[in-house]
Scaffold this active site. Structure first.
Site, mmCIF file in Angstrom:
data_model
loop_
_atom_site.group_PDB
_atom_site.id
_atom_site.type_symbol
_atom_site.label_atom_id
_atom_site.label_comp_id
_atom_site.label_asym_id
_atom_site.label_seq_id
_atom_site.Cartn_x
_atom_site.Cartn_y
_atom_site.Cartn_z
ATOM 1 N N SER A 75 -4.736 8.245 12.259
ATOM 2 C CA SER A 75 -3.224 8.717 11.985
ATOM 3 C C SER A 75 -3.087 9.868 13.030
ATOM 4 C CB SER A 75 -3.337 9.376 10.416
ATOM 5 O OG SER A 75 -2.276 10.318 10.549
ATOM 6 N N TYR A 91 -6.242 14.663 3.783
ATOM 7 C CA TYR A 91 -6.028 13.575 4.628
ATOM 8 C C TYR A 91 -6.355 13.693 6.073
ATOM 9 C CZ TYR A 91 -2.949 9.567 6.372
ATOM 10 O OH TYR A 91 -2.304 8.701 6.907
HETATM 11 P P1 NAP Z 1 1.073 1.683 2.610
HETATM 12 O O1 NAP Z 1 2.346 1.179 2.692
HETATM 13 O O2 NAP Z 1 0.756 2.689 1.264
HETATM 14 O O3 NAP Z 1 0.212 0.312 2.602
HETATM 15 C C1 NAP Z 1 -1.329 0.390 2.258
HETATM 16 C C2 NAP Z 1 -1.898 -0.595 1.707
HETATM 17 O O4 NAP Z 1 -3.218 -0.509 1.392
HETATM 18 C C3 NAP Z 1 -1.118 -1.210 0.233
HETATM 19 O O5 NAP Z 1 -0.856 -2.402 -0.087
HETATM 20 C C4 NAP Z 1 -2.298 -0.380 -0.649
HETATM 21 O O6 NAP Z 1 -2.014 -1.190 -1.883
HETATM 22 C C5 NAP Z 1 -3.557 -0.725 0.151
HETATM 23 N N1 NAP Z 1 -4.706 -0.146 -0.352
HETATM 24 C C6 NAP Z 1 -4.716 1.280 -0.827
HETATM 25 N N2 NAP Z 1 -6.101 1.635 -1.119
HETATM 26 C C7 NAP Z 1 -6.795 0.361 -1.149
HETATM 27 C C8 NAP Z 1 -8.193 0.147 -1.162
HETATM 28 N N3 NAP Z 1 -9.107 1.004 -1.374
HETATM 29 N N4 NAP Z 1 -8.542 -1.193 -0.975
HETATM 30 C C9 NAP Z 1 -7.590 -2.082 -0.780
HETATM 31 N N5 NAP Z 1 -6.466 -1.842 -0.321
HETATM 32 C C10 NAP Z 1 -5.988 -0.700 -0.621
HETATM 33 O O7 NAP Z 1 0.527 2.406 3.727
HETATM 34 P P2 NAP Z 1 0.837 2.208 5.492
HETATM 35 O O8 NAP Z 1 1.940 3.199 5.673
HETATM 36 O O9 NAP Z 1 0.986 0.563 5.677
HETATM 37 O O10 NAP Z 1 -0.603 2.555 6.111
HETATM 38 C C11 NAP Z 1 -1.519 2.012 6.588
HETATM 39 C C12 NAP Z 1 -2.619 2.769 7.048
HETATM 40 O O11 NAP Z 1 -1.960 3.329 8.273
HETATM 41 C C13 NAP Z 1 -3.162 3.794 6.434
HETATM 42 O O12 NAP Z 1 -4.711 3.865 6.627
HETATM 43 C C14 NAP Z 1 -2.591 5.132 6.635
HETATM 44 O O13 NAP Z 1 -3.145 6.180 6.420
HETATM 45 C C15 NAP Z 1 -2.258 4.853 8.109
HETATM 46 N N6 NAP Z 1 -1.159 5.518 8.580
HETATM 47 C C16 NAP Z 1 0.095 5.294 8.379
HETATM 48 C C17 NAP Z 1 1.149 5.919 8.773
HETATM 49 C C18 NAP Z 1 2.807 5.664 8.563
HETATM 50 O O14 NAP Z 1 3.641 6.392 9.009
HETATM 51 N N7 NAP Z 1 2.948 4.742 7.650
HETATM 52 C C19 NAP Z 1 0.931 6.776 9.817
HETATM 53 C C20 NAP Z 1 -0.107 7.237 10.138
HETATM 54 C C21 NAP Z 1 -1.420 6.549 9.712
HETATM 55 P P3 NAP Z 1 -1.293 -0.702 -3.248
HETATM 56 O O15 NAP Z 1 0.069 -0.461 -2.706
HETATM 57 O O16 NAP Z 1 -1.496 -1.849 -4.145
HETATM 58 O O17 NAP Z 1 -1.891 0.749 -3.518
#
Ligand code: NAP
Length: 274
Positions: free
Chosen positions: A166, A179
């Site tokens: 991130s 985090y």
């Molecule tokens: P998101 O929309 O919340 O999607 C994450 C997915 O991971 C969800 O489907 C969630 O399932 C699933 N998940 C959570 N815990 C899990 C586990 N223990 N085992 C298996 N699946 C699991 O998040 P995102 O924004 O796409 O983020 C994806 C990654 O990018 C994360 O690591 C996040 O920290 C990183 N990130 C995101 C951003 C951003 O701006 N979006 C920025 C920096 C980093 P449920 O929905 O069923 O809970």
């Protein structure tokens, strides 16, 4: 007959083969993407499918979201399975890899994407909140990478791992004293695994996404107060799309990145550098 100055795979037109057809970066590859039911994981799966990969979708549950992503992959002519499981639990991780090998065959690519974010002031943070974030964002990446590498080494196969970190590895946002360290540690994990796995032909890299339009940060995107403040810090002046992380992940997973390992790349529209 000689091919002239170019071989069949090295042609004058980037991205095209000798006959002028599009080259897909990940053809004949099998990729596992964790947390792929929505958001960045889904963007990575869809990009990988467009690049010709067969894909294993992992998420906590099988539901309409995972079925939709699976249908998209299959519509591109790739094979796809969904393996539900919590990747912060060792037994679920083992099952993810067992199912992959049994149903699709040995995987070539692992994307450790599953992650959670909560916002809690430092002095109110509990042990449980610290553990939940650390285990999902960091321990899961370590366990999945270790399980994957053991299998590759035993079978004498090469591979590529992409760990999702991130922007918060380098930027302070309030309420993220659990985090942010989990994401900075992903970078150190990447470097250290890459050093030990390099001799086995396994490359390991990290992508640090900036503000990406996913359900995780919908509350930011929908806030008329917060969104302009964040976007003002981004050189390109907008949030990113999941497919814009997908295309970088596809590059890092492909032979085009054959000499890239141990790196952490900010894909943030120019936030960290501003
Ligand atoms: P998101 O929309 O919340 O999607 C994450 C997915 O991971 C969800 O489907 C969630 O399932 C699933 N998940 C959570 N815990 C899990 C586990 N223990 N085992 C298996 N699946 C699991 O998040 P995102 O924004 O796409 O983020 C994806 C990654 O990018 C994360 O690591 C996040 O920290 C990183 N990130 C995101 C951003 C951003 O701006 N979006 C920025 C920096 C980093 P449920 O929905 O069923 O809970």
């Amino acid at each position: 007959m000689a091919d002239g100055p170019f071989t069949k795979t090295q042609t004058a037109i980037p991205g095209r083969d000798w006959e002028g057809s599009l080259i897909m970066k990940l053809q004949k590859k099998i990729a596992i993407v964790t947390g792929a039911g929505q958001g960045i994981g889904r963007g990575i799966v869809e990009t990988f499918a467009r690049e010709g990969a067969d894909v294993v979708i992992n998420d906590l549950h099988i539901d309409s979201r995972t079925e939709e992503v699976k249908q998209y992959v299959e519509s591109r002519g790739s094979r796809c399975i969904v393996v539900a499981g919590d990747v912060s639990q060792r037994c679920h991780v083992e099952r993810l890899f067992e199912e992959t090998w049994a149903q699709l065959g040995p995987a070539d690519i692992l994307v450790n994407n599953a992650g959670i974010e909560t916002i809690v002031p430092f002095t109110e943070l509990t042990d449980e909140q610290w553990d939940a974030v650390t285990q999902t964002n960091l321990k899961s990446e370590w366990m999945c990478a270790q399980t994957f590498c053991k299998r590759l080494i035993a079978e004498g196969r090469k591979g590529a791992i992409i760990n999702i970190g991130s922007i918060q590895a380098a930027r302070v946002l309030p309420g993220r004293t659990h985090y942010a360290p989990s994401k900075l540690a992903v970078e150190a994990l990447t470097r250290n695994i890459s050093a030990e796995m390099g001799p086995h032909g396994i490359r390991v890299n990290c992508i640090h996404p900036g503000l990406i339009d996913t359900p995780m940060i919908r509350w930011v995107l929908e806030s008329p107060e917060i969104l302009p403040q964040v976007v003002a810090q981004i050189s390109l002046g907008r949030p990113g799309k999941p497919c814009e992380i997908g295309s970088v992940a596809a590059f890092l997973a492909s032979e085009e990145a054959a000499y890239v390992t141990g790196q952490a790349l900010y894909v943030d529209g120019g936030w960290v550098g501003k």
